[in-house]
Design a protein around this motif. Structure first.
Motif, PDB file in Angstrom:
ATOM      1  N   THR A 207       1.100  -1.132   0.132  1.00 45.20           N
ATOM      2  CA  THR A 207       0.064   0.019   0.261  1.00 45.20           C
ATOM      3  C   THR A 207       1.004   1.101   0.023  1.00 45.20           C
ATOM      4  O   THR A 207       2.168   1.075   0.397  1.00 45.20           O
ATOM      5  N   SER A 208       0.434   2.422  -0.283  1.00 46.73           N
ATOM      6  CA  SER A 208       1.297   3.593  -0.392  1.00 46.73           C
ATOM      7  C   SER A 208       1.208   4.026   1.135  1.00 46.73           C
ATOM      8  O   SER A 208       2.142   4.859   1.251  1.00 46.73           O
ATOM      9  N   GLY A 209       0.351   3.852   1.946  1.00 50.19           N
ATOM     10  CA  GLY A 209       0.605   3.895   3.492  1.00 50.19           C
ATOM     11  C   GLY A 209       0.102   5.388   3.780  1.00 50.19           C
ATOM     12  O   GLY A 209      -0.479   6.514   2.921  1.00 50.19           O
ATOM     13  N   HIS A 210      -0.033   5.730   5.008  1.00 45.76           N
ATOM     14  CA  HIS A 210      -0.364   7.147   5.595  1.00 45.76           C
ATOM     15  C   HIS A 210       0.955   7.666   6.156  1.00 45.76           C
ATOM     16  O   HIS A 210       1.424   7.024   6.986  1.00 45.76           O
ATOM     17  N   LEU A 211       1.064   9.117   6.358  1.00 45.52           N
ATOM     18  CA  LEU A 211       2.120   9.546   7.056  1.00 45.52           C
ATOM     19  C   LEU A 211       1.930   9.553   8.568  1.00 45.52           C
ATOM     20  O   LEU A 211       0.624   9.847   8.950  1.00 45.52           O
ATOM     21  N   ARG A 212       3.023   9.009   9.353  1.00 45.18           N
ATOM     22  CA  ARG A 212       2.715   9.116  10.853  1.00 45.18           C
ATOM     23  C   ARG A 212       3.950  10.026  11.498  1.00 45.18           C
ATOM     24  O   ARG A 212       5.021   9.708  11.039  1.00 45.18           O
ATOM     25  N   MET A 213       3.692  10.875  12.401  1.00 42.55           N
ATOM     26  CA  MET A 213       4.482  11.765  13.133  1.00 42.55           C
ATOM     27  C   MET A 213       4.282  11.933  14.671  1.00 42.55           C
ATOM     28  O   MET A 213       3.281  12.196  14.809  1.00 42.55           O
ATOM     29  N   GLN A 214       5.608  12.058  15.201  1.00 39.90           N
ATOM     30  CA  GLN A 214       5.485  12.444  16.517  1.00 39.90           C
ATOM     31  C   GLN A 214       5.692  13.833  16.537  1.00 39.90           C
ATOM     32  O   GLN A 214       6.928  14.090  16.742  1.00 39.90           O
ATOM     33  N   GLY A 215       4.939  14.712  16.207  1.00 38.70           N
ATOM     34  CA  GLY A 215       4.999  16.178  15.883  1.00 38.70           C
ATOM     35  C   GLY A 215       6.258  16.772  16.919  1.00 38.70           C
ATOM     36  O   GLY A 215       7.020  17.347  16.633  1.00 38.70           O
ATOM     37  N   ASN A 216       5.760  16.712  18.182  1.00 40.83           N
ATOM     38  CA  ASN A 216       6.635  17.255  19.257  1.00 40.83           C
ATOM     39  C   ASN A 216       7.916  16.738  19.453  1.00 40.83           C
ATOM     40  O   ASN A 216       8.728  17.564  19.742  1.00 40.83           O
ATOM     41  N   GLN A 217       8.061  15.404  19.186  1.00 34.95           N
ATOM     42  CA  GLN A 217       9.432  15.081  19.144  1.00 34.95           C
ATOM     43  C   GLN A 217      10.294  15.513  18.121  1.00 34.95           C
ATOM     44  O   GLN A 217      11.425  15.854  18.048  1.00 34.95           O
ATOM     45  N   VAL A 218       9.661  15.540  16.911  1.00 31.75           N
ATOM     46  CA  VAL A 218      10.380  16.288  15.681  1.00 31.75           C
ATOM     47  C   VAL A 218      10.563  17.498  15.887  1.00 31.75           C
ATOM     48  O   VAL A 218      11.782  17.919  15.501  1.00 31.75           O
ATOM     49  N   PHE A 219       9.697  18.315  16.608  1.00 32.05           N
ATOM     50  CA  PHE A 219      10.017  19.907  16.934  1.00 32.05           C
ATOM     51  C   PHE A 219      10.998  19.751  17.710  1.00 32.05           C
ATOM     52  O   PHE A 219      12.088  20.779  17.569  1.00 32.05           O
ATOM     53  N   ARG A 220      11.356  19.106  18.625  1.00 32.20           N
ATOM     54  CA  ARG A 220      12.473  19.162  19.778  1.00 32.20           C
ATOM     55  C   ARG A 220      13.727  18.947  18.914  1.00 32.20           C
ATOM     56  O   ARG A 220      14.908  19.900  19.334  1.00 32.20           O
ATOM     57  N   HIS A 221      13.717  18.183  17.841  1.00 33.14           N
ATOM     58  CA  HIS A 221      15.050  18.150  17.125  1.00 33.14           C
ATOM     59  C   HIS A 221      15.444  19.169  16.192  1.00 33.14           C
ATOM     60  O   HIS A 221      16.627  19.616  15.679  1.00 33.14           O
ATOM     61  N   ALA A 222      14.158  19.750  15.677  1.00 32.13           N
ATOM     62  CA  ALA A 222      14.347  20.862  14.516  1.00 32.13           C
ATOM     63  C   ALA A 222      15.030  21.806  14.721  1.00 32.13           C
ATOM     64  O   ALA A 222      16.008  22.187  14.145  1.00 32.13           O
ATOM     65  N   VAL A 223      14.790  22.752  15.942  1.00 32.41           N
ATOM     66  CA  VAL A 223      15.415  24.110  16.052  1.00 32.41           C
ATOM     67  C   VAL A 223      17.078  23.663  15.964  1.00 32.41           C
ATOM     68  O   VAL A 223      17.992  24.458  15.444  1.00 32.41           O
ATOM     69  N   GLU A 224      17.469  23.088  16.932  1.00 30.29           N
ATOM     70  CA  GLU A 224      18.774  22.916  17.290  1.00 30.29           C
ATOM     71  C   GLU A 224      19.512  22.282  16.089  1.00 30.29           C
ATOM     72  O   GLU A 224      20.445  22.788  15.688  1.00 30.29           O
ATOM     73  N   GLY A 313      13.601  10.646   8.554  1.00 26.57           N
ATOM     74  CA  GLY A 313      14.783  10.028   8.670  1.00 26.57           C
ATOM     75  C   GLY A 313      15.543   9.600   9.731  1.00 26.57           C
ATOM     76  O   GLY A 313      15.528   8.566  10.311  1.00 26.57           O
ATOM     77  N   LEU A 314      15.878  10.773  10.864  1.00 34.61           N
ATOM     78  CA  LEU A 314      15.677  12.224  10.136  1.00 34.61           C
ATOM     79  C   LEU A 314      16.845  12.518   9.317  1.00 34.61           C
ATOM     80  O   LEU A 314      18.087  11.883   9.423  1.00 34.61           O
ATOM     81  N   ALA A 315      16.638  13.534   8.338  1.00 36.31           N
ATOM     82  CA  ALA A 315      17.483  14.257   7.594  1.00 36.31           C
ATOM     83  C   ALA A 315      17.510  15.295   7.596  1.00 36.31           C
ATOM     84  O   ALA A 315      16.298  15.938   7.705  1.00 36.31           O
ATOM     85  N   TRP A 316      18.558  16.148   7.324  1.00 37.55           N
ATOM     86  CA  TRP A 316      18.633  17.695   7.603  1.00 37.55           C
ATOM     87  C   TRP A 316      19.964  18.271   6.895  1.00 37.55           C
ATOM     88  O   TRP A 316      20.676  17.565   6.788  1.00 37.55           O
ATOM     89  N   GLY A 317      19.879  19.449   6.593  1.00 40.21           N
ATOM     90  CA  GLY A 317      20.944  20.014   5.851  1.00 40.21           C
ATOM     91  C   GLY A 317      20.750  21.584   5.607  1.00 40.21           C
ATOM     92  O   GLY A 317      19.583  22.001   5.905  1.00 40.21           O
ATOM     93  N   ALA A 318      21.679  21.976   4.852  1.00 40.59           N
ATOM     94  CA  ALA A 318      21.616  23.576   4.577  1.00 40.59           C
ATOM     95  C   ALA A 318      22.543  23.637   3.613  1.00 40.59           C
ATOM     96  O   ALA A 318      23.382  23.033   3.167  1.00 40.59           O
ATOM     97  N   VAL A 319      22.063  24.801   2.678  1.00 45.22           N
ATOM     98  CA  VAL A 319      22.705  25.158   1.492  1.00 45.22           C
ATOM     99  C   VAL A 319      22.910  26.788   1.582  1.00 45.22           C
ATOM    100  O   VAL A 319      22.072  27.526   1.952  1.00 45.22           O
ATOM    101  N   VAL A 320      24.240  27.253   1.394  1.00 40.92           N
ATOM    102  CA  VAL A 320      24.630  28.666   1.423  1.00 40.92           C
ATOM    103  C   VAL A 320      24.843  29.033   0.133  1.00 40.92           C
ATOM    104  O   VAL A 320      25.592  28.589  -0.568  1.00 40.92           O
ATOM    105  N   LEU A 321      24.092  30.102  -0.536  1.00 43.11           N
ATOM    106  CA  LEU A 321      24.368  30.433  -1.853  1.00 43.11           C
ATOM    107  C   LEU A 321      24.334  32.032  -1.963  1.00 43.11           C
ATOM    108  O   LEU A 321      23.688  32.898  -1.270  1.00 43.11           O
ATOM    109  N   ARG A 322      24.961  32.600  -2.982  1.00 43.65           N
ATOM    110  CA  ARG A 322      24.907  34.012  -3.432  1.00 43.65           C
ATOM    111  C   ARG A 322      23.845  34.141  -4.457  1.00 43.65           C
ATOM    112  O   ARG A 322      24.118  33.484  -5.700  1.00 43.65           O
ATOM    113  N   TRP A 323      22.870  34.792  -4.546  1.00 43.77           N
ATOM    114  CA  TRP A 323      21.866  35.034  -5.668  1.00 43.77           C
ATOM    115  C   TRP A 323      22.461  35.545  -6.874  1.00 43.77           C
ATOM    116  O   TRP A 323      23.253  36.671  -6.828  1.00 43.77           O
TER     117      TRP A 323
END
Ligand code: UT7
Length: 323
Positions: A207-224, A313-323
């Motif tokens: 099946t293609s399934g449904h998204l499951r998220m422990q939102g407040n746990q993801v939130f804790r990781h996100a900012v840091e 994943g978690l998966a995270w990253g950043a890109v710095v670019l000059r426009w």
């Protein structure tokens, strides 16, 4: 001399149907006030029946090519960042290639969920600086409305559909932080956190399934993690936060966006925010935000831009670019 991947054009596509927070009140124990206060989301777009990720991606590519003044034949490679490809395979990117009538070059998908566009940009940059491609279109496109559990108020009110695309081209540059183009990237993942955000379907379930998220746990990781990856990418680029003109963050939650800006010591005036209008469009959120801000005339040539994202994943990253 150094080769840099320079942004030549940007475009987006949003499905016609706009869904306000209040529309969820009929079927769920939720309300506009909660959704706005906890996420910053006011509305989102949902794809029409039969409208797919590859169709939206193709529309975004056409808009980006128009903005770049280039045609399909000028492109060497297409990369689609998505977790909601039309089919298990072939890739959404090859479907886009066919819809564009592009018969040369190569196309592939990158799957890093909400961080997908940042991962795809880093891959496109690697192709360009290594001389394997001169012009690459990087697309973020999603139909998360297809993987929502409409009975789960903790997730289904947060996501939306859409697509954005950026045209990158190789340019010779001095090799300094004053160059235009992608200056640095930083990618991370940690599969120990897979249960915090995942889809409970796929080839193992049929099946293609449904998204499951422990939102407040993801939130804790996100900012840091977002502040850390942005800082690493800026260090690699040889720039400091005080030099940054714009942060274009993944648009998941206004509180995460504000918290990350604060940690980076950057005022909200320098942050592009579209979460109120698009909701969380996963890999599409950064190119959508780039395209909307560009259309509003907010970026000028030479502006220093930092993009950052985190997702399943978690998966995270950043890109710095000059426009
Ligand atoms: O894009 C990929 C990465 N994803 C993210 O970055 C999302 C990160 N997480 C978030 O954005 C936030 O955690 C949410 C917006 C998902 C939730 O906000 P929160 O402040 O973390 O709330 P919570 O999950 O701790 O839930 C608080 C309360 C709960 O009720 P109880 O247990 O305190 O009685 C939830 O059941 O809010 C309840 N709740 C709702 N109430 C009304 C959850 N969803 C809703 C809703 N309407 N739609």
């Amino acid at each position: 001399m150094t080769l840099r991947a320079v942004v030549k054009g940007v475009g987006h596509y949003l499905p016609e149907r706009v869904v306000l927070n209040s529309e969820f009140e009929a079927t769920l124990d939720t309300n506009d006030e909660w959704i706005r206060a906890r996420s910053g989301i006011e509305r989102r777009h949902f794809a029409a029946e039969g409208e797919t990720t590859s169709m939206m991606a193709t529309a975004a590519v056409h808009a980006a090519l128009r903005s770049a003044g280039l045609g399909v034949d000028d492109i060497d490679a297409l990369i689609v960042a998505t977790s909601t490809a039309d089919l298990t395979f072939p890739s959404a990117a090859t479907m886009v290639q066919a819809q564009l009538g592009m018969t040369k070059g190569f196309a592939f998908d990158v799957q890093a969920v909400c961080a997908g566009f940042v991962f795809a940009l880093a891959n496109a940059n690697a192709l360009i600086v290594s001389g394997q491609a001169r012009r690459v279109v990087v697309i973020g496109a999603e139909t998360f409305s297809r993987i929502m559990d409409w009975t789960d108020r903790g997730t289904c009110v947060l996501f939306g559909d859409g697509a954005g695309a950026v045209v990158l081209a190789a340019e010779e540059a001095a090799g300094t932080s004053d160059d235009r183009g992608i200056l640095a990237t930083d990618l991370n993942s940690d599969g120990r956190y897979r249960d915090l955000l995942y889809v409970d379907g796929g080839v193992s379930t049929g099946t293609s399934g449904h998204l499951r998220m422990q939102g407040n746990q993801v939130f804790r990781h996100a900012v840091e993690k977002l502040a850390a990856t942005a800082t690493t990418a800026m260090e690699r680029a040889g720039v400091s936060a005080s030099q940054v003109d714009w942060i274009v963050p993944h648009q998941a939650n206004i509180r995460i966006i504000q918290g990350t800006a604060k940690k980076l010591d950057l005022p909200m005036e320098k942050v592009v925010v579209t979460v109120q209008d698009h909701g969380n469009t996963s890999a599409a959120s950064i190119p959508l935000a780039l395209s909307v801000a560009h259309a509003q005339g907010r970026f000028k040539q030479g502006d220093l831009i930092v993009t950052e994202a985190i997702g399943g994943g978690l998966a995270w990253g950043a890109v710095v670019l000059r426009w």
